[in-house]
Design an enzyme around this catalytic site. Structure first.
Site, PDB file in Angstrom:
ATOM      1  N   ASN A   9       0.830  -0.915  -0.227  1.00  0.00           N
ATOM      2  CA  ASN A   9       0.152  -0.094  -0.104  1.00  0.00           C
ATOM      3  C   ASN A   9       0.937   1.358   0.010  1.00  0.00           C
ATOM      4  O   ASN A   9       1.708   1.667   1.263  1.00  0.00           O
ATOM      5  CB  ASN A   9      -0.689   0.101   1.105  1.00  0.00           C
ATOM      6  N   TRP A  10       1.201   1.629  -1.130  1.00  0.00           N
ATOM      7  CA  TRP A  10       2.398   2.978  -1.584  1.00  0.00           C
ATOM      8  C   TRP A  10       1.377   4.045  -0.907  1.00  0.00           C
ATOM      9  O   TRP A  10       2.147   5.412  -0.115  1.00  0.00           O
ATOM     10  CB  TRP A  10       2.261   3.444  -2.883  1.00  0.00           C
ATOM     11  N   LYS A  11      -0.044   4.088  -0.071  1.00  0.00           N
ATOM     12  CA  LYS A  11      -0.442   5.413   0.352  1.00  0.00           C
ATOM     13  C   LYS A  11      -0.431   7.091  -0.695  1.00  0.00           C
ATOM     14  O   LYS A  11      -0.458   6.820  -1.872  1.00  0.00           O
ATOM     15  CB  LYS A  11      -0.182   6.178   1.722  1.00  0.00           C
ATOM     16  N   HIS A  96      -9.554   1.090   4.171  1.00  0.00           N
ATOM     17  CA  HIS A  96      -8.577   0.590   5.463  1.00  0.00           C
ATOM     18  C   HIS A  96      -8.463   1.774   6.295  1.00  0.00           C
ATOM     19  O   HIS A  96      -9.460   2.759   6.331  1.00  0.00           O
ATOM     20  CB  HIS A  96      -7.282   1.539   4.312  1.00  0.00           C
ATOM     21  N   GLU A  98      -7.165   4.529   7.119  1.00  0.00           N
ATOM     22  CA  GLU A  98      -6.767   5.818   7.528  1.00  0.00           C
ATOM     23  C   GLU A  98      -8.104   6.383   6.925  1.00  0.00           C
ATOM     24  O   GLU A  98      -8.238   7.446   7.294  1.00  0.00           O
ATOM     25  CB  GLU A  98      -5.420   6.153   6.696  1.00  0.00           C
ATOM     26  N   GLU A 168      -5.045  -5.364  10.630  1.00  0.00           N
ATOM     27  CA  GLU A 168      -4.187  -4.260  10.973  1.00  0.00           C
ATOM     28  C   GLU A 168      -5.248  -3.512  11.477  1.00  0.00           C
ATOM     29  O   GLU A 168      -6.282  -2.660  11.820  1.00  0.00           O
ATOM     30  CB  GLU A 168      -4.300  -3.349   9.558  1.00  0.00           C
ATOM     31  N   GLY A 174       2.019   2.566  10.620  1.00  0.00           N
ATOM     32  CA  GLY A 174       3.147   3.504  10.340  1.00  0.00           C
ATOM     33  C   GLY A 174       3.582   3.965  12.025  1.00  0.00           C
ATOM     34  O   GLY A 174       4.478   4.920  12.157  1.00  0.00           O
ATOM     35  N   SER A 214       3.673  -2.225  10.005  1.00  0.00           N
ATOM     36  CA  SER A 214       4.888  -1.851  10.643  1.00  0.00           C
ATOM     37  C   SER A 214       5.532  -3.749  10.762  1.00  0.00           C
ATOM     38  O   SER A 214       6.630  -3.921  10.967  1.00  0.00           O
ATOM     39  CB  SER A 214       5.156  -1.784  12.169  1.00  0.00           C
ATOM     40  N   GLY A 235       2.771  -1.126   4.486  1.00  0.00           N
ATOM     41  CA  GLY A 235       2.648  -0.007   3.890  1.00  0.00           C
ATOM     42  C   GLY A 235       4.065   0.950   4.145  1.00  0.00           C
ATOM     43  O   GLY A 235       5.339   0.547   2.653  1.00  0.00           O
ATOM     44  N   GLY A 236       4.918   1.553   4.897  1.00  0.00           N
ATOM     45  CA  GLY A 236       5.998   1.967   4.335  1.00  0.00           C
ATOM     46  C   GLY A 236       6.989   1.235   3.739  1.00  0.00           C
ATOM     47  O   GLY A 236       7.757   2.015   2.744  1.00  0.00           O
TER      48      GLY A 236
HETATM   49  C1  PEP Z   1      -1.078  -0.381   6.033  1.00  0.00           C
HETATM   50  O1  PEP Z   1      -0.698   0.590   5.060  1.00  0.00           O
HETATM   51  O2  PEP Z   1      -1.606  -0.941   5.208  1.00  0.00           O
HETATM   52  C2  PEP Z   1       0.165   0.243   6.351  1.00  0.00           C
HETATM   53  C3  PEP Z   1       0.178  -1.800   7.314  1.00  0.00           C
HETATM   54  O3  PEP Z   1       1.146   0.517   6.895  1.00  0.00           O
HETATM   55  P1  PEP Z   1       2.412   0.580   7.863  1.00  0.00           P
HETATM   56  O4  PEP Z   1       3.689  -0.824   6.758  1.00  0.00           O
HETATM   57  O5  PEP Z   1       3.642   1.383   7.730  1.00  0.00           O
HETATM   58  O6  PEP Z   1       2.262   0.441   8.757  1.00  0.00           O
END
Ligand code: PEP
Length: 256
Positions: A9-11, A96, A98, A168, A174, A214, A235-236
């Site tokens: 997930n590049w957000k 998601h 966010e 999640e 994040g 994470s 994500g990151g």
């Molecule tokens: C996400 O955005 O779905 C996510 C899991 O982010 P991160 O890996 O950065 O925690």
């Protein structure tokens, strides 16, 4: 057997050049393992077409980060399922954290999006997870159950086969603090049991449940050894081709 499924997930990150470079790097990096792991990347809407082209014949899936449930019309700023299909999307993230907590999407809206995506033959990655205060208050199970029951309301078992669930925990997204493999496994098992009670045991044994929060190259393998963790939503660490590829490779040997 559930094939591991890793999503990136590049957000709201990358630019046009960087998105294409990242997609090419992921395609190259995953070339040797793509038959063992399903991999999808979810760039921002505006880069979907360019990323699709950059992924070429790699068999890496293209996913969107959101979709609207209506087919067309006066919904300024929204994007329909058919539009996503037109640009080559296979998957779509729905619910998601966010979008739930920053954009204030409700379970009812998420349910409409899931239904529309499935009808359009997109494969939803349906995200659920509790806030830190909900976990501290011992409400994790209640929150996640409610999100799944309301999100999947009215979706038959045949239709639900399109869905991957992503657990999640919001406090892990994040933050650099991942759920421990045991914490994640506990919730994944609860989700599988819930799916068995909402649908049936066979389907519960088939549905893939990703963990997200994470996930990194150094914790991916251990998370993936858990019996009910079938993949990761990243994500990151999906913004660096080497890190994302390392996570995909860590998932490859795991058979369940
Ligand atoms: C996400 O955005 O779905 C996510 C899991 O982010 P991160 O890996 O950065 O925690």
């Amino acid at each position: 057997m559930r094939k591991p499924f890793i999503g990136g997930n590049w957000k709201m990150n990358t630019d046009g050049k960087n998105a294409v470079e990242l997609a090419k790097g992921v395609a190259q990096g995953c070339a040797g393992v793509i038959d063992k792991v399903d991999v999808s990347v979810c760039p921002p809407f505006v880069y979907l077409s360019a990323v699709k082209q950059a992924l070429g014949s790699s068999n890496i899936g293209l996913g969107a980060q959101n979709v609207y449930f209506e087919a067309k019309g006066a919904f300024t700023g929204e994007v329909s399922c058919q539009m996503l299909k037109d640009v080559g999307c296979k998957d779509v993230l729905i619910g998601h954290s966010e979008r739930r907590h920053v954009i204030k999407e409700t379970d009812a809206l998420i349910n409409k999006k899931l239904i529309a995506a499935i009808e359009a033959s997109l494969l939803p990655i349906f995200c659920v997870g509790e806030l830190l205060e909900e976990r501290k208050a011992g409400k994790t199970e209640q929150v996640v159950k409610e999100q799944i029951q309301k999100g999947m309301a009215g979706i038959s078992v045949e239709k639900a086969k399109a869905v991957t669930i992503a657990y999640e925990p919001v406090w892990a997204i994040g933050t650099g603090v991942n759920a421990t493999p045991n914490q994640a496994q506990e919730v994944h098992l609860m989700i599988r049991q819930l799916i068995a009670s909402m649908y049936n045991k066979d389907f519960a044994a088939q549905i893939r449940i990703q963990y997200g929060g994470s996930a990194k190259p150094d914790n991916a393998a251990e998370l993936m050894t858990q019996p009910d963790i079938d993949g990761l939503l990243v994500g990151g660490a999906s913004l660096k081709a080497d890190d994302f590829t390392a996570i995909v490779k860590a998932a490859a040997p795991v058979k369940k």
